[in-house]
Design a protein around this motif. Structure first.
Motif, PDB file in Angstrom:
ATOM      1  N   ALA A   1       2.766   8.996   5.853  1.00 49.86           N
ATOM      2  CA  ALA A   1       3.822   8.419   4.553  1.00 49.86           C
ATOM      3  C   ALA A   1       3.697   7.202   4.430  1.00 49.86           C
ATOM      4  O   ALA A   1       3.564   6.347   3.413  1.00 49.86           O
ATOM      5  CB  ALA A   1       4.999   9.147   4.475  1.00 49.86           C
ATOM      6  N   ALA A   2       3.936   6.376   5.785  1.00 56.59           N
ATOM      7  CA  ALA A   2       3.860   4.947   5.657  1.00 56.59           C
ATOM      8  C   ALA A   2       2.712   4.414   5.324  1.00 56.59           C
ATOM      9  O   ALA A   2       2.266   3.526   4.535  1.00 56.59           O
ATOM     10  CB  ALA A   2       4.383   4.368   6.895  1.00 56.59           C
ATOM     11  N   GLY A   3       1.419   5.118   5.953  1.00 54.24           N
ATOM     12  CA  GLY A   3       0.176   4.585   5.823  1.00 54.24           C
ATOM     13  C   GLY A   3      -0.281   4.583   4.345  1.00 54.24           C
ATOM     14  O   GLY A   3      -0.918   3.720   3.694  1.00 54.24           O
ATOM     15  N   LEU A   4       0.033   5.757   3.464  1.00 55.62           N
ATOM     16  CA  LEU A   4      -0.109   5.877   2.196  1.00 55.62           C
ATOM     17  C   LEU A   4       0.484   4.960   1.557  1.00 55.62           C
ATOM     18  O   LEU A   4      -0.075   4.130   0.600  1.00 55.62           O
ATOM     19  CB  LEU A   4       0.244   7.110   1.700  1.00 55.62           C
ATOM     20  N   CYS A   5       1.584   4.438   1.685  1.00 52.43           N
ATOM     21  CA  CYS A   5       2.373   3.432   0.875  1.00 52.43           C
ATOM     22  C   CYS A   5       1.909   2.063   1.348  1.00 52.43           C
ATOM     23  O   CYS A   5       1.859   1.110   0.271  1.00 52.43           O
ATOM     24  CB  CYS A   5       3.947   3.538   1.259  1.00 52.43           C
ATOM     25  N   ALA A   6       1.397   1.995   2.542  1.00 54.14           N
ATOM     26  CA  ALA A   6       0.687   0.629   3.086  1.00 54.14           C
ATOM     27  C   ALA A   6      -0.426   0.201   2.176  1.00 54.14           C
ATOM     28  O   ALA A   6      -0.649  -0.832   1.892  1.00 54.14           O
ATOM     29  CB  ALA A   6       0.559   0.704   4.566  1.00 54.14           C
ATOM     30  N   LEU A   7      -1.237   1.100   1.779  1.00 55.37           N
ATOM     31  CA  LEU A   7      -2.595   1.100   1.162  1.00 55.37           C
ATOM     32  C   LEU A   7      -2.668   1.691  -0.274  1.00 55.37           C
ATOM     33  O   LEU A   7      -3.543   1.196  -0.890  1.00 55.37           O
ATOM     34  CB  LEU A   7      -3.651   1.764   2.044  1.00 55.37           C
ATOM     35  N   LEU A   8      -1.437   2.230  -0.813  1.00 56.03           N
ATOM     36  CA  LEU A   8      -1.608   2.777  -2.034  1.00 56.03           C
ATOM     37  C   LEU A   8      -1.807   1.530  -3.132  1.00 56.03           C
ATOM     38  O   LEU A   8      -0.891   0.564  -3.405  1.00 56.03           O
ATOM     39  CB  LEU A   8      -0.391   3.452  -2.586  1.00 56.03           C
ATOM     40  N   PRO A   9      -2.870   1.407  -4.011  1.00 56.72           N
ATOM     41  CA  PRO A   9      -3.281   0.347  -4.914  1.00 56.72           C
ATOM     42  C   PRO A   9      -2.021   0.059  -5.801  1.00 56.72           C
ATOM     43  O   PRO A   9      -1.809  -1.175  -6.040  1.00 56.72           O
ATOM     44  CB  PRO A   9      -4.364   0.712  -5.641  1.00 56.72           C
ATOM     45  N   SER A  10      -1.397   0.914  -6.318  1.00 60.42           N
ATOM     46  CA  SER A  10      -0.212   0.799  -7.335  1.00 60.42           C
ATOM     47  C   SER A  10       0.915  -0.113  -6.612  1.00 60.42           C
ATOM     48  O   SER A  10       1.331  -1.091  -7.085  1.00 60.42           O
ATOM     49  CB  SER A  10       0.160   2.022  -7.945  1.00 60.42           C
ATOM     50  N   LEU A  11       1.086   0.302  -5.345  1.00 56.40           N
ATOM     51  CA  LEU A  11       2.319  -0.295  -4.724  1.00 56.40           C
ATOM     52  C   LEU A  11       1.791  -1.556  -4.082  1.00 56.40           C
ATOM     53  O   LEU A  11       2.591  -2.536  -4.251  1.00 56.40           O
ATOM     54  CB  LEU A  11       2.813   0.583  -3.455  1.00 56.40           C
ATOM     55  N   VAL A  12       0.274  -1.650  -3.761  1.00 58.32           N
ATOM     56  CA  VAL A  12      -0.203  -3.375  -3.260  1.00 58.32           C
ATOM     57  C   VAL A  12      -0.132  -4.304  -4.460  1.00 58.32           C
ATOM     58  O   VAL A  12       0.521  -5.280  -4.391  1.00 58.32           O
ATOM     59  CB  VAL A  12      -1.642  -3.097  -2.807  1.00 58.32           C
TER      60      VAL A  12
END
Length: 446
Positions: free
Chosen positions: A137-148
């Motif tokens: 979950a944290a890894g996805l949020c760390a790299l998700l382009p929309s959040l970045v």
């Protein structure tokens, strides 16, 4: 103070923050920060456009003059309550400290993004016993382009997301350690989230439900509700004085409603249900020309006209909601235009805009796999009210907005759901060891 932590909660928290798990978390947070700083460095010529430009205008006026900037769409020079106050005030504080530098504001946003990643990890640790769920979950949020990319723009969602996640975590912790302090924290964070984006007001309901259940706990629920009201009181009083209206959430609703629920939006083609500026609509010209009204007066009139059109055309409202729902996830007719506007507001270079769609679709697919698994096992990972938060967010957004940018606060919850499915898929795809034969077992014993 509430009762002491349960033994299970203490052990789970200690295990989560010790040894290998701590190294995983620090590594993920480090990657999240590096990726966001890299985006900021790669877009050093950043210039705000659209909503970011308006946030910047308000923040500059408050930082330089100590006054809220006037309206841009009502009677010139009159007060505005169009933008919720929390994010422009944060931006103004950054400008005060750094001399109005976009780079400094974007670095603060990058840190808020890293905080969001950490909060997602903490929430996952509360609802799932498998530590891999929190890592994914944290890894996805760390790299998700929309959040970045969000964390490199001057958009209020950058502040709204960690405030919402913090409120969710406070409610989860309160369930294990009941007491007024965590309830107060949840209420303050929820109130600040609403003061950042007024559209987040409905999300207070599932949070209060989480405090009330189990056991029908009225006291912590009341504490949180009062905290929300107190946080919003200064803005409400200011609007009452400046705009002569009771407007605890500002003047954004009428403008948004009339911009979508109108005859011009109810037309064929890819622009179906796309927002039109009320001041540019023929049917709204009598409100803007020749004399203009204050924002409070315009909000009342625009809200009434938008609601009246919705009541008279329920079929349009239903079809518009469906079209917006598809556009939020970058599919369906008109999604390309909606994505283009979002990308411009988030200052995403043209060559990188194509990176947004595949990860979101993959996240939705994994979420669907997770939901199927939950249904088959008849068990949710975490309380029902937690998953009501993204549902309420989606249900209240889709009827009026189809811009993918407004879906981004939903992405951490999609990552949480997807992360519950990934370890199970990995276990199923992993080749199983063949059972040893009788002769092999005998040799092993000898």
């Amino acid at each position: 103070m509430g009762p002491a932590w349960s033994t299970g909660a203490r052990r789970r928290l200690a295990a989560a923050l010790a040894g290998r798990e701590a190294r995983w978390l620090l590594g993920i947070l480090g990657v999240a920060l590096l990726v966001r700083i890299a985006v900021i460095v790669a877009t050093r010529d950043y210039a705000p456009w659209g909503d970011p430009a308006d946030y910047d205008r308000i923040a500059i006026a408050f930082s330089a003059l100590g006054e809220w900037a006037p309206t841009t769409w009502a009677e010139p020079g009159t007060p505005t309550a169009f933008r919720a106050p929390a994010y422009p005030l944060l931006l103004a504080a950054i400008y005060d400290l750094t001399g109005m530098r976009y780079a400094a504001a974007r670095v603060v946003e990058a840190l808020l993004g890293v905080l969001s990643v950490g909060l997602v990890w903490a929430i996952a640790r509360q609802i799932a016993t498998d530590p891999r769920v929190a890592r994914w979950a944290a890894g996805l949020c760390a790299l998700l382009p929309s959040l970045v990319w969000l964390n490199a723009s001057l958009l209020s969602e950058t502040l709204f997301v960690p405030l919402l996640l913090g409120a969710v975590l406070a409610v989860l912790l309160h369930r294990e350690r009941p007491g007024w302090r965590l309830a107060l924290l949840a209420g303050v964070l929820a109130g600040l989230a609403v003061a950042t984006r007024s559209s987040g007001a409905p999300l207070v309901l599932p949070l209060l439900l989480g405090l009330w259940l189990p056991g029908r706990r009225w006291r912590p629920t009341a504490v949180a509700a009062v905290a929300v009201v107190l946080v919003l009181t200064p803005w409400t009083v200011r609007n009452w004085i400046e705009l002569d209206r009771f407007m605890p959430l500002g003047s954004h609703a009428g403008y948004t409603l009339a911009g979508v629920w109108n005859e011009e939006s109810n037309g064929p083609g890819e622009l179906f249900a796309a927002s039109r500026l009320p001041e540019q609509q023929r049917a709204m010209q009598d409100l803007f020309l020749p004399s203009r009204l204050t924002e409070g007066q315009l909000d009342r009139e625009l809200r009434a006209r938008g609601l009246r059109y919705g009541r008279e055309h329920p079929g349009f409202v239903a079809r518009a909601t469906g079209a917006h729902l598809l556009r939020l996830f970058l599919v369906g007719p008109g999604h390309a235009r909606a994505a283009e506007l979002s990308a411009r507001e988030m200052a995403i270079p043209e060559g990188w805009r194509g990176t947004l769609r595949p990860p979101v679709l993959a996240l939705v697919l994994l979420t669907l796999v997770a939901v199927v698994g939950w249904i088959r096992r008849r068990r949710l990972p975490g309380p029902l009210w937690l998953w009501a938060v993204p549902v309420v967010l989606l249900v209240t957004t889709a009827p009026l907005v189809g811009s993918p940018r407004y879906r981004i606060p939903l992405d951490p919850f999609l990552a949480l759901a997807a992360a519950t499915a990934i370890p199970l898929l990995m276990d199923r795809l992993r080749p199983r060891r063949a059972e040893p034969s009788a002769d092999e077992a005998a040799c092993a014993e000898s």
